[in-house]
Design a protein around this motif. Structure first.
Motif, PDB file in Angstrom:
ATOM      1  N   THR A  63       1.098  -1.171   0.296  1.00  0.00           N
ATOM      2  CA  THR A  63      -0.062   0.532   0.150  1.00  0.00           C
ATOM      3  C   THR A  63       0.814   1.127   0.065  1.00  0.00           C
ATOM      4  O   THR A  63       0.375   2.184   0.161  1.00  0.00           O
ATOM      5  N   GLY A  64       2.136   0.791  -0.161  1.00  0.00           N
ATOM      6  CA  GLY A  64       3.248   2.384   0.024  1.00  0.00           C
ATOM      7  C   GLY A  64       3.524   2.571   1.364  1.00  0.00           C
ATOM      8  O   GLY A  64       4.257   3.776   1.522  1.00  0.00           O
ATOM      9  N   MET A  65       2.669   2.085   2.412  1.00  0.00           N
ATOM     10  CA  MET A  65       2.876   2.634   4.331  1.00  0.00           C
ATOM     11  C   MET A  65       4.436   2.608   4.459  1.00  0.00           C
ATOM     12  O   MET A  65       4.888   3.072   5.176  1.00  0.00           O
ATOM     13  N   LEU A 101      -7.025  -4.310   6.052  1.00  0.00           N
ATOM     14  CA  LEU A 101      -7.765  -2.683   6.912  1.00  0.00           C
ATOM     15  C   LEU A 101      -8.747  -2.712   6.448  1.00  0.00           C
ATOM     16  O   LEU A 101      -9.801  -2.374   5.744  1.00  0.00           O
ATOM     17  N   LEU A 102      -9.902  -2.897   7.913  1.00  0.00           N
ATOM     18  CA  LEU A 102     -10.870  -2.606   7.912  1.00  0.00           C
ATOM     19  C   LEU A 102     -11.244  -0.847   8.332  1.00  0.00           C
ATOM     20  O   LEU A 102     -13.075  -0.435   7.493  1.00  0.00           O
ATOM     21  N   CYS A 103     -11.137   0.293   9.581  1.00  0.00           N
ATOM     22  CA  CYS A 103     -10.985   1.292   9.853  1.00  0.00           C
ATOM     23  C   CYS A 103     -10.350   2.237  10.501  1.00  0.00           C
ATOM     24  O   CYS A 103      -9.173   0.842  10.403  1.00  0.00           O
ATOM     25  N   TRP A 104     -10.177   2.867  10.762  1.00  0.00           N
ATOM     26  CA  TRP A 104      -9.079   3.298  11.965  1.00  0.00           C
ATOM     27  C   TRP A 104     -10.189   4.457  12.336  1.00  0.00           C
ATOM     28  O   TRP A 104     -10.606   5.006  12.058  1.00  0.00           O
ATOM     29  N   GLY A 141      -4.687   8.994  10.007  1.00  0.00           N
ATOM     30  CA  GLY A 141      -5.607  10.351   8.370  1.00  0.00           C
ATOM     31  C   GLY A 141      -3.885  10.868   7.927  1.00  0.00           C
ATOM     32  O   GLY A 141      -3.579  11.345   6.427  1.00  0.00           O
ATOM     33  N   ASP A 142      -2.871  11.209   8.864  1.00  0.00           N
ATOM     34  CA  ASP A 142      -1.457  11.632   8.128  1.00  0.00           C
ATOM     35  C   ASP A 142      -0.808  10.610   7.725  1.00  0.00           C
ATOM     36  O   ASP A 142      -0.244  11.451   6.807  1.00  0.00           O
ATOM     37  N   ILE A 143      -1.191   9.900   7.631  1.00  0.00           N
ATOM     38  CA  ILE A 143      -0.363   8.219   7.055  1.00  0.00           C
ATOM     39  C   ILE A 143      -1.022   8.462   5.703  1.00  0.00           C
ATOM     40  O   ILE A 143      -0.039   8.809   4.485  1.00  0.00           O
ATOM     41  N   PHE A 144      -2.146   8.096   5.327  1.00  0.00           N
ATOM     42  CA  PHE A 144      -2.761   8.226   4.382  1.00  0.00           C
ATOM     43  C   PHE A 144      -3.043   9.700   3.516  1.00  0.00           C
ATOM     44  O   PHE A 144      -1.877   9.457   2.211  1.00  0.00           O
ATOM     45  N   GLN A 145      -2.320  10.657   3.573  1.00  0.00           N
ATOM     46  CA  GLN A 145      -2.551  12.606   2.636  1.00  0.00           C
ATOM     47  C   GLN A 145      -0.774  12.059   2.794  1.00  0.00           C
ATOM     48  O   GLN A 145      -1.301  12.339   1.499  1.00  0.00           O
ATOM     49  N   ASP A 149      -1.765  11.749  -1.358  1.00  0.00           N
ATOM     50  CA  ASP A 149      -1.551  12.971  -1.132  1.00  0.00           C
ATOM     51  C   ASP A 149      -2.692  13.551  -0.821  1.00  0.00           C
ATOM     52  O   ASP A 149      -3.213  14.350  -2.350  1.00  0.00           O
ATOM     53  N   GLU A 150      -3.864  12.851  -0.211  1.00  0.00           N
ATOM     54  CA  GLU A 150      -4.835  13.704  -0.377  1.00  0.00           C
ATOM     55  C   GLU A 150      -5.288  12.419   0.617  1.00  0.00           C
ATOM     56  O   GLU A 150      -5.462  11.916   1.282  1.00  0.00           O
ATOM     57  N   PRO A 151      -6.849  13.435   1.279  1.00  0.00           N
ATOM     58  CA  PRO A 151      -7.192  12.683   3.087  1.00  0.00           C
ATOM     59  C   PRO A 151      -7.729  11.497   2.187  1.00  0.00           C
ATOM     60  O   PRO A 151      -8.644  11.610   1.020  1.00  0.00           O
ATOM     61  N   LEU A 152      -8.131  10.179   3.363  1.00  0.00           N
ATOM     62  CA  LEU A 152      -8.645   9.093   2.872  1.00  0.00           C
ATOM     63  C   LEU A 152     -10.064   9.234   4.069  1.00  0.00           C
ATOM     64  O   LEU A 152      -9.291   8.903   4.776  1.00  0.00           O
ATOM     65  N   ALA A 153     -11.059   8.490   3.964  1.00  0.00           N
ATOM     66  CA  ALA A 153     -11.776   8.788   4.953  1.00  0.00           C
ATOM     67  C   ALA A 153     -12.577   7.149   5.431  1.00  0.00           C
ATOM     68  O   ALA A 153     -12.170   6.460   4.404  1.00  0.00           O
ATOM     69  N   SER A 154     -12.626   7.043   7.195  1.00  0.00           N
ATOM     70  CA  SER A 154     -12.082   5.956   7.154  1.00  0.00           C
ATOM     71  C   SER A 154     -14.103   4.924   7.194  1.00  0.00           C
ATOM     72  O   SER A 154     -14.308   6.095   6.440  1.00  0.00           O
ATOM     73  N   PRO A 155     -13.528   3.854   6.846  1.00  0.00           N
ATOM     74  CA  PRO A 155     -15.025   3.224   6.275  1.00  0.00           C
ATOM     75  C   PRO A 155     -16.010   3.140   7.735  1.00  0.00           C
ATOM     76  O   PRO A 155     -15.145   3.254   8.522  1.00  0.00           O
ATOM     77  N   PRO A 156     -17.324   3.131   7.508  1.00  0.00           N
ATOM     78  CA  PRO A 156     -17.473   2.591   9.186  1.00  0.00           C
ATOM     79  C   PRO A 156     -16.998   1.974   9.679  1.00  0.00           C
ATOM     80  O   PRO A 156     -16.515   0.809   9.506  1.00  0.00           O
TER      81      PRO A 156
END
Length: 179
Positions: A63-65, A101-104, A141-145, A149-156
């Motif tokens: 995933t690039g993390m 990954l389910l959520c965060w 959220g900082d990691i995904f940003q 290079d864009e925010p990613l909202a957590s799934p429910p």
């Protein structure tokens, strides 16, 4: 020593394999070897957790993390796991480890990991973990940003994860034993 070989194999395949988006499922194939067995002649329950570490490593790299965590000298940490063992894995049987990954939330990642053989779930785990840096944790959220290079909202948050968190909060640890 066998785990070192498995880890090297997972890393090489992840680096050379297809990239995944953070919400895609990682799949890693393994086989049960004699050194994975317990006295009951099936895979030891501790080995399941060790191999799940490798599944999360594959997911992080693909995933690039992983590149970001390595560059920043951060540390991925597993904080809690709930595992359900459903069927034994016998010697020399192959199986697949699926990690997703389910959520965060502001601190924690929540993942699902399954060991699957012939379309049947052998073991299932929910895992809570975070990325640590000196001085604390790194918000997901900082990691995904940084990775996307864009925010990613957590799934429910799935109901099973919500119940698990509530149960963890209800567990009373005797004073002085754990902090």
């Amino acid at each position: 020593m066998n785990l070192w070989f498995r880890m090297i194999r997972v890393i090489l395949r992840a680096v050379l394999g297809k990239n995944l988006s953070p919400l895609e499922t990682s799949r890693v194939h393994f086989r049960v070897w004699p050194h994975d067995l317990d006295i009951n002649m099936h895979m030891n329950n501790g080995r399941y957790l060790t191999l799940m570490d490798l599944g999360r490593l594959d997911l992080m790299i693909r995933t690039g993390m992983g590149r970001l965590v390595l560059r920043e000298k951060w540390m991925p940490v597993a904080a809690s796991a709930m595992v359900r063992f459903r069927r034994p894995l016998l010697p020399f049987r192959s199986f697949q480890l699926e990690s997703r990954l389910l959520c965060w939330d502001d601190k924690w990642f929540f993942l699902e990991q399954r060991l699957v053989r012939g379309g049947r779930t052998i073991a299932f785990a929910l895992l809570k973990g975070c990325i640590r840096r000196s001085g604390g944790h790194v918000p997901p959220g900082d990691i995904f940003q940084q990775v996307l290079d864009e925010p990613l909202a957590s799934p429910p948050m799935p109901e099973a994860v919500r119940h698990w968190i509530e149960t963890e909060e209800d567990i009373q640890v005797p004073e002085g034993e754990l902090s």
